[in-house]
Write a protein that holds these residues in place. Sequence first.
Motif, mmCIF file in Angstrom:
data_model
loop_
_atom_site.group_PDB
_atom_site.id
_atom_site.type_symbol
_atom_site.label_atom_id
_atom_site.label_comp_id
_atom_site.label_asym_id
_atom_site.label_seq_id
_atom_site.Cartn_x
_atom_site.Cartn_y
_atom_site.Cartn_z
ATOM 1 N N MET A 85 0.834 -1.210 0.000
ATOM 2 C CA MET A 85 0.000 0.000 0.000
ATOM 3 C C MET A 85 0.864 1.252 0.000
ATOM 4 O O MET A 85 0.605 2.211 -0.750
ATOM 5 N N GLN A 86 1.899 1.235 0.821
ATOM 6 C CA GLN A 86 2.790 2.390 0.919
ATOM 7 C C GLN A 86 3.514 2.643 -0.402
ATOM 8 O O GLN A 86 3.588 3.789 -0.872
ATOM 9 N N ARG A 87 4.022 1.595 -1.014
ATOM 10 C CA ARG A 87 4.745 1.729 -2.286
ATOM 11 C C ARG A 87 3.804 2.176 -3.407
ATOM 12 O O ARG A 87 4.175 2.995 -4.254
ATOM 13 N N PHE A 88 2.561 1.662 -3.409
ATOM 14 C CA PHE A 88 1.584 2.058 -4.419
ATOM 15 C C PHE A 88 1.282 3.555 -4.309
ATOM 16 O O PHE A 88 1.224 4.264 -5.316
ATOM 17 N N VAL A 89 1.095 4.032 -3.081
ATOM 18 C CA VAL A 89 0.821 5.461 -2.860
ATOM 19 C C VAL A 89 1.998 6.304 -3.336
ATOM 20 O O VAL A 89 1.817 7.334 -3.997
ATOM 21 N N LEU A 90 3.218 5.858 -3.021
ATOM 22 C CA LEU A 90 4.414 6.588 -3.440
ATOM 23 C C LEU A 90 4.475 6.733 -4.956
ATOM 24 O O LEU A 90 4.643 7.849 -5.482
ATOM 25 N N ILE A 91 4.328 5.626 -5.673
ATOM 26 C CA ILE A 91 4.399 5.652 -7.139
ATOM 27 C C ILE A 91 3.240 6.466 -7.710
ATOM 28 O O ILE A 91 3.416 7.234 -8.665
ATOM 29 N N PHE A 92 2.070 6.338 -7.114
ATOM 30 C CA PHE A 92 0.886 7.078 -7.569
ATOM 31 C C PHE A 92 1.140 8.585 -7.502
ATOM 32 O O PHE A 92 0.856 9.318 -8.455
ATOM 33 N N VAL A 93 1.700 9.050 -6.389
ATOM 34 C CA VAL A 93 1.963 10.485 -6.220
ATOM 35 C C VAL A 93 3.027 10.954 -7.210
ATOM 36 O O VAL A 93 2.897 12.039 -7.806
ATOM 37 N N LEU A 94 4.060 10.145 -7.412
ATOM 38 C CA LEU A 94 5.103 10.514 -8.376
ATOM 39 C C LEU A 94 4.529 10.636 -9.787
ATOM 40 O O LEU A 94 4.883 11.551 -10.537
ATOM 41 N N ILE A 95 3.625 9.721 -10.133
ATOM 42 C CA ILE A 95 3.007 9.769 -11.470
ATOM 43 C C ILE A 95 2.119 11.005 -11.604
ATOM 44 O O ILE A 95 2.016 11.597 -12.691
ATOM 45 N N LEU A 96 1.471 11.419 -10.505
ATOM 46 C CA LEU A 96 0.662 12.640 -10.545
ATOM 47 C C LEU A 96 1.507 13.836 -10.992
ATOM 48 O O LEU A 96 1.048 14.690 -11.766
ATOM 49 N N ILE A 97 2.745 13.890 -10.507
ATOM 50 C CA ILE A 97 3.636 14.989 -10.889
ATOM 51 C C ILE A 97 3.964 14.909 -12.380
ATOM 52 O O ILE A 97 3.961 15.922 -13.087
ATOM 53 N N THR A 105 -5.219 18.277 -8.086
ATOM 54 C CA THR A 105 -4.281 17.162 -8.193
ATOM 55 C C THR A 105 -3.149 17.316 -7.185
ATOM 56 O O THR A 105 -2.729 16.353 -6.536
ATOM 57 N N LYS A 106 -2.665 18.543 -7.039
ATOM 58 C CA LYS A 106 -1.603 18.812 -6.056
ATOM 59 C C LYS A 106 -2.104 18.561 -4.630
ATOM 60 O O LYS A 106 -1.391 17.963 -3.813
ATOM 61 N N ALA A 158 5.448 21.877 -9.371
ATOM 62 C CA ALA A 158 5.207 21.277 -10.691
ATOM 63 C C ALA A 158 4.248 22.143 -11.502
ATOM 64 O O ALA A 158 3.246 22.630 -10.990
ATOM 65 N N ASN A 159 4.578 22.341 -12.770
ATOM 66 C CA ASN A 159 3.674 23.017 -13.709
ATOM 67 C C ASN A 159 4.039 22.614 -15.132
ATOM 68 O O ASN A 159 5.094 22.006 -15.370
ATOM 69 N N GLU A 160 3.184 22.976 -16.060
ATOM 70 C CA GLU A 160 3.340 22.539 -17.451
ATOM 71 C C GLU A 160 4.551 23.143 -18.144
ATOM 72 O O GLU A 160 4.982 22.649 -19.185
ATOM 73 N N LYS A 161 5.117 24.201 -17.575
ATOM 74 C CA LYS A 161 6.243 24.888 -18.211
ATOM 75 C C LYS A 161 7.598 24.353 -17.769
ATOM 76 O O LYS A 161 8.630 24.815 -18.239
ATOM 77 N N ARG A 162 7.608 23.409 -16.856
ATOM 78 C CA ARG A 162 8.877 22.830 -16.406
ATOM 79 C C ARG A 162 9.543 22.053 -17.540
ATOM 80 O O ARG A 162 8.879 21.493 -18.404
ATOM 81 N N SER A 163 10.865 22.035 -17.531
ATOM 82 C CA SER A 163 11.601 21.299 -18.563
ATOM 83 C C SER A 163 11.449 19.805 -18.343
ATOM 84 O O SER A 163 11.049 19.347 -17.258
ATOM 85 N N LYS A 164 11.810 19.034 -19.355
ATOM 86 C CA LYS A 164 11.669 17.578 -19.262
ATOM 87 C C LYS A 164 12.575 16.997 -18.178
ATOM 88 O O LYS A 164 12.302 15.929 -17.629
ATOM 89 N N TYR A 165 13.651 17.713 -17.831
ATOM 90 C CA TYR A 165 14.581 17.207 -16.818
ATOM 91 C C TYR A 165 13.968 17.260 -15.420
ATOM 92 O O TYR A 165 14.431 16.574 -14.509
#
Length: 270
Positions: free
Chosen positions: A163-175, A200-201, A243-250
Motif C-alpha cells: 500500500m505504501q509503495r503504491f501510494v508513493l508511485i501514484f503520487v510521483l506519477i501525478l507529478i 491534483t496537487k 510542478a507546472n506545465e512549463k517545467r523542462s523535461k529534466y
Amino acid sequence: MRFFKLICNIYINSSIHVGLSCYALVRMTQHMFHILEGDAVANFAFFGTIVGYNFVKYDALARAKKIQMRKELKVITLISFCSFILVGFYFFQLERVTQIVAIVFLSITLLYTLPFFPNKKNARNWAGVKIYIVALCWVGVTLGLPILDSGIPITSDFYLKCMQRFVLIFVLILIFEIIDLANDDPHLKTVPQQIGVKRTKILGLLLLIPFYLLEFFKSSLDKNQLIVNMILVLMIALFLIFANEKRSKYYTSFWLESVPIVWWLLLLLF
C-alpha cells in the motif's frame, strides 16, 4: 558542453536513470525485509526496466515509421539489446515462482503497449487506467519479486509496504501528469485533466500523509526509516508544489526520477 549534453540525453532517453530508480526501490525492499542475497532480482529489475521502458517509448514510433535512426537512437538500441540479453541471464537465476510472476508483469507491459484486439487502443490509452497500471507494475517488480525470490514468509508488513509503495508511485506519477498536461491526449483522462492541477496537487499532498503514517503500523518500528521517510515526504511535496506545465523535461525525467535513488542513499547513510 555539447558532448556532455549528448551523454546526459542518452543516459535519460535510454531509460538507464529510471532503471536505477527501480533498482534502488528493490534494494529498499531488501533492506526493509532484511534480505541479504538478492543481486539477481535487483539486476533483473534494473535491466528489465530499461528494456520495458524503451519498448514502451519507441515501439509505437517504430511501427508508425516516425522514427529516424539517429546516432543517439542507435546507441539506445544497442543499450536496449545488451540489457535484453542481461535480462535473460538474470531471469534464469531467479526462483521459479519469481519467474512466473515476472512473466505476468511482462504480459502487462505488452498489454500496456500493444493493441491486442482489432481496432482497439492499447492499455496505455485506456481512459483513466494508465496511472493504476504503472503503479501496480512498479509495486510488483520492486516489492513482489524480491520478496518472492527470497522465499521469506508473507506477513502483514508486506501488505502494508504494498500500500505504501503504491501510494508513493501514484503520487510521483501525478507529478508526471501535471508536467505532461499540455501534451497528453485529452481522451486519456489523466487525474489533472479530470480534476485540475490545483486539486491534483492537493490530492498528492494528502496521499503523502497515509504514506508516512503506514510506517507506524509495521510489526517493528525503525526510527531511522521514519526520519528518512519524512525527508522523502518533504522532497516529494516540494516537487509537487512547484510542478507546472512549463517545467523542462529534466524536472521529471531526471530530478523526479532521482527520488527513489536519493531515498535509498539516505537510508544507507543513516
